[in-house]
Design a protein around this motif. Sequence first.
Motif, PDB file in Angstrom:
ATOM      1  N   VAL A 196      16.557  27.652  47.843  1.00  0.00           N
ATOM      2  CA  VAL A 196      17.454  28.691  48.358  1.00  0.00           C
ATOM      3  C   VAL A 196      18.705  28.794  47.478  1.00  0.00           C
ATOM      4  CG1 VAL A 196      18.948  29.334  50.284  1.00  0.00           C
ATOM      5  CG2 VAL A 196      16.622  28.504  50.719  1.00  0.00           C
ATOM      6  N   LYS A 197      19.274  27.640  47.127  1.00  0.00           N
ATOM      7  CA  LYS A 197      20.482  27.619  46.298  1.00  0.00           C
ATOM      8  C   LYS A 197      20.199  28.218  44.923  1.00  0.00           C
ATOM      9  CE  LYS A 197      24.711  26.439  45.204  1.00  0.00           C
ATOM     10  NZ  LYS A 197      25.069  25.004  45.052  1.00  0.00           N
ATOM     11  N   TYR A 198      19.070  27.842  44.342  1.00  0.00           N
ATOM     12  CA  TYR A 198      18.714  28.370  43.019  1.00  0.00           C
ATOM     13  C   TYR A 198      18.497  29.873  43.093  1.00  0.00           C
ATOM     14  CZ  TYR A 198      16.142  29.220  38.722  1.00  0.00           C
ATOM     15  OH  TYR A 198      15.733  29.734  37.504  1.00  0.00           O
ATOM     16  N   ASP A 199      17.855  30.335  44.163  1.00  0.00           N
ATOM     17  CA  ASP A 199      17.617  31.768  44.322  1.00  0.00           C
ATOM     18  C   ASP A 199      18.950  32.519  44.432  1.00  0.00           C
ATOM     19  OD1 ASP A 199      15.359  33.459  44.306  1.00  0.00           O
ATOM     20  OD2 ASP A 199      15.724  33.992  46.404  1.00  0.00           O
ATOM     21  N   GLU A 200      19.886  31.924  45.140  1.00  0.00           N
ATOM     22  CA  GLU A 200      21.201  32.555  45.267  1.00  0.00           C
ATOM     23  C   GLU A 200      21.892  32.649  43.908  1.00  0.00           C
ATOM     24  OE1 GLU A 200      23.237  30.151  48.070  1.00  0.00           O
ATOM     25  OE2 GLU A 200      22.224  31.004  49.831  1.00  0.00           O
ATOM     26  N   LEU A 201      21.818  31.559  43.131  1.00  0.00           N
ATOM     27  CA  LEU A 201      22.421  31.569  41.803  1.00  0.00           C
ATOM     28  C   LEU A 201      21.769  32.619  40.907  1.00  0.00           C
ATOM     29  CD1 LEU A 201      22.769  27.724  41.147  1.00  0.00           C
ATOM     30  CD2 LEU A 201      24.605  29.335  41.674  1.00  0.00           C
ATOM     31  N   CYS A 202      20.441  32.716  41.011  1.00  0.00           N
ATOM     32  CA  CYS A 202      19.717  33.697  40.191  1.00  0.00           C
ATOM     33  C   CYS A 202      20.057  35.129  40.612  1.00  0.00           C
ATOM     34  CB  CYS A 202      18.214  33.458  40.289  1.00  0.00           C
ATOM     35  SG  CYS A 202      17.652  31.975  39.438  1.00  0.00           S
ATOM     36  N   VAL A 203      20.226  35.346  41.907  1.00  0.00           N
ATOM     37  CA  VAL A 203      20.616  36.677  42.394  1.00  0.00           C
ATOM     38  C   VAL A 203      21.971  37.060  41.811  1.00  0.00           C
ATOM     39  CG1 VAL A 203      21.357  37.970  44.427  1.00  0.00           C
ATOM     40  CG2 VAL A 203      19.252  36.622  44.500  1.00  0.00           C
ATOM     41  N   ARG A 246      16.650  40.813  29.583  1.00  0.00           N
ATOM     42  CA  ARG A 246      17.094  39.577  30.236  1.00  0.00           C
ATOM     43  C   ARG A 246      17.306  39.785  31.733  1.00  0.00           C
ATOM     44  NH1 ARG A 246      20.316  39.050  25.565  1.00  0.00           N
ATOM     45  NH2 ARG A 246      22.156  39.765  26.712  1.00  0.00           N
ATOM     46  N   ALA A 247      17.924  40.899  32.082  1.00  0.00           N
ATOM     47  CA  ALA A 247      18.174  41.180  33.499  1.00  0.00           C
ATOM     48  C   ALA A 247      16.865  41.363  34.260  1.00  0.00           C
ATOM     49  CB  ALA A 247      19.047  42.413  33.640  1.00  0.00           C
ATOM     50  N   GLU A 248      15.925  42.086  33.668  1.00  0.00           N
ATOM     51  CA  GLU A 248      14.634  42.330  34.325  1.00  0.00           C
ATOM     52  C   GLU A 248      13.818  41.048  34.454  1.00  0.00           C
ATOM     53  OE1 GLU A 248      13.740  46.994  33.118  1.00  0.00           O
ATOM     54  OE2 GLU A 248      13.121  45.372  31.779  1.00  0.00           O
ATOM     55  N   LYS A 249      13.865  40.214  33.431  1.00  0.00           N
ATOM     56  CA  LYS A 249      13.115  38.955  33.477  1.00  0.00           C
ATOM     57  C   LYS A 249      13.620  38.067  34.606  1.00  0.00           C
ATOM     58  CE  LYS A 249      11.827  34.929  30.692  1.00  0.00           C
ATOM     59  NZ  LYS A 249      11.970  34.249  29.375  1.00  0.00           N
ATOM     60  N   LEU A 250      14.948  37.981  34.731  1.00  0.00           N
ATOM     61  CA  LEU A 250      15.513  37.156  35.794  1.00  0.00           C
ATOM     62  C   LEU A 250      15.225  37.760  37.161  1.00  0.00           C
ATOM     63  CD1 LEU A 250      17.072  34.632  36.428  1.00  0.00           C
ATOM     64  CD2 LEU A 250      19.208  35.916  36.158  1.00  0.00           C
ATOM     65  N   ASN A 285      12.632  39.591  38.024  1.00  0.00           N
ATOM     66  CA  ASN A 285      11.213  39.403  38.350  1.00  0.00           C
ATOM     67  C   ASN A 285      10.887  37.965  38.754  1.00  0.00           C
ATOM     68  OD1 ASN A 285      10.562  42.105  37.828  1.00  0.00           O
ATOM     69  ND2 ASN A 285      10.224  41.698  35.646  1.00  0.00           N
ATOM     70  N   SER A 286      11.752  37.026  38.358  1.00  0.00           N
ATOM     71  CA  SER A 286      11.509  35.621  38.729  1.00  0.00           C
ATOM     72  C   SER A 286      11.997  35.301  40.137  1.00  0.00           C
ATOM     73  CB  SER A 286      12.213  34.680  37.733  1.00  0.00           C
ATOM     74  OG  SER A 286      13.625  34.751  37.877  1.00  0.00           O
ATOM     75  N   LEU A 287      12.713  36.237  40.742  1.00  0.00           N
ATOM     76  CA  LEU A 287      13.252  35.997  42.080  1.00  0.00           C
ATOM     77  C   LEU A 287      12.170  36.114  43.145  1.00  0.00           C
ATOM     78  CD1 LEU A 287      16.535  38.133  41.856  1.00  0.00           C
ATOM     79  CD2 LEU A 287      16.315  35.657  41.584  1.00  0.00           C
ATOM     80  N   THR A 288      12.412  35.480  44.276  1.00  0.00           N
ATOM     81  CA  THR A 288      11.546  35.686  45.431  1.00  0.00           C
ATOM     82  C   THR A 288      11.771  37.098  45.966  1.00  0.00           C
ATOM     83  OG1 THR A 288      13.217  34.874  46.972  1.00  0.00           O
ATOM     84  CG2 THR A 288      11.709  33.240  46.017  1.00  0.00           C
ATOM     85  N   GLN A 330      15.112  39.329  45.513  1.00  0.00           N
ATOM     86  CA  GLN A 330      15.151  40.675  44.928  1.00  0.00           C
ATOM     87  C   GLN A 330      15.835  41.660  45.871  1.00  0.00           C
ATOM     88  OE1 GLN A 330      11.065  41.538  43.979  1.00  0.00           O
ATOM     89  NE2 GLN A 330      11.091  40.325  42.095  1.00  0.00           N
ATOM     90  N   ASN A 331      15.615  41.491  47.149  1.00  0.00           N
ATOM     91  CA  ASN A 331      16.268  42.379  48.125  1.00  0.00           C
ATOM     92  C   ASN A 331      17.786  42.209  48.122  1.00  0.00           C
ATOM     93  OD1 ASN A 331      13.812  43.453  48.968  1.00  0.00           O
ATOM     94  ND2 ASN A 331      13.569  41.932  50.598  1.00  0.00           N
ATOM     95  N   ASN A 332      18.236  41.039  47.668  1.00  0.00           N
ATOM     96  CA  ASN A 332      19.671  40.754  47.670  1.00  0.00           C
ATOM     97  C   ASN A 332      20.382  41.215  46.397  1.00  0.00           C
ATOM     98  OD1 ASN A 332      19.503  39.547  50.217  1.00  0.00           O
ATOM     99  ND2 ASN A 332      19.101  37.512  49.358  1.00  0.00           N
ATOM    100  N   VAL A 333      19.623  41.719  45.443  1.00  0.00           N
ATOM    101  CA  VAL A 333      20.242  42.256  44.217  1.00  0.00           C
ATOM    102  C   VAL A 333      20.768  43.653  44.544  1.00  0.00           C
ATOM    103  CG1 VAL A 333      19.877  42.921  41.811  1.00  0.00           C
ATOM    104  CG2 VAL A 333      18.727  40.895  42.746  1.00  0.00           C
ATOM    105  N   THR A 334      22.059  43.734  44.789  1.00  0.00           N
ATOM    106  CA  THR A 334      22.661  44.981  45.308  1.00  0.00           C
ATOM    107  C   THR A 334      22.699  46.109  44.290  1.00  0.00           C
ATOM    108  OG1 THR A 334      24.837  44.086  44.720  1.00  0.00           O
ATOM    109  CG2 THR A 334      24.057  43.727  46.979  1.00  0.00           C
ATOM    110  N   ASN A 335      22.650  45.816  42.999  1.00  0.00           N
ATOM    111  CA  ASN A 335      22.729  46.863  41.971  1.00  0.00           C
ATOM    112  C   ASN A 335      21.399  47.071  41.248  1.00  0.00           C
ATOM    113  OD1 ASN A 335      22.763  44.425  40.715  1.00  0.00           O
ATOM    114  ND2 ASN A 335      24.461  44.891  39.299  1.00  0.00           N
ATOM    115  N   TYR A 336      20.306  46.820  41.966  1.00  0.00           N
ATOM    116  CA  TYR A 336      18.998  46.979  41.323  1.00  0.00           C
ATOM    117  C   TYR A 336      18.741  48.421  40.902  1.00  0.00           C
ATOM    118  CZ  TYR A 336      13.965  47.115  40.614  1.00  0.00           C
ATOM    119  OH  TYR A 336      12.724  47.318  40.075  1.00  0.00           O
TER     120      TYR A 336
END
Length: 283
Positions: free
Chosen positions: A198-205, A230-234, A236-239, A243-249
Amino acid sequence: MALIKCPECGREISSTVTECPHCGYQLRKRSQKVSLDDTQKKQILIICLIAVAVIAIVLGGYFVTKLDSSQQAAVVSLNNQMEKCIQTKIKGKSTDELSEYKRECLKLVEDYDQMEWKQRIRVAKHKEIEKRIKEIDIAVDNIRNNAVAHVSELIDAIKEVSLESEADIKEANNAYLQLDDKQRKEVKNYAELEEAKVKYDELCVNETITLINKIGKVSLENGAGSRLNRAEKLYNSLTSQGQNNVTNYKTLQQKRDKYNKLNGYRRHLKKAKANMRAGKQIG
């Protein structure tokens, strides 16, 4: 009763006496019969009966336990299979290999149980096969316990979560997924792995949002393509939750569409120029 003459006095005496009744001469003993009482006779009879019984049992046992050729062949075959099975090494085998090995041992035990008793008494290794089955069970338990311990160690090794923790988290998670349900329940620090994910996912978001914001103006000459990748690769690695938490997708999508259009225009322009050069050459 016969009459004989006494060697000393010459008178007639009975042949059964040992001393002359006339002169007292001691006659030579011709024979002595041994008389047995009833107890001695019974003892001798019992000994004879026991001897006869022993002989009968030995002879009967030989004929009763004698095997025909097919039975003897089955015994030899099973003994050979058991000997070969016992020689198989346990060390270094996986749980799947040990399970297959155990099935082979159990099949030999089953074949042994299906034999007649007079065949079973000639099978020498069945106790060792039963012992080997227990050794296999112990080896499997050790492997399973070691796998659980390994997962726990991988989780402990994650420690402080950062953007560089991806490999450690994936290794621990993949090792955990290889365990069965019973083993997973034995991983006492699994909650720490979930927290790390969860923490890693938050950092990645947060990092994905930052990378999208840093894309800036989209151009074919200012490195926007690399920043987009780079942005797309990161992303796509998210759960899916991440991905739903990326507000500027949407911004990322828009910039990607713009970049693709510019890239398409450039390819089209290059093709047109190439055609023009080709036309001049023909003319």
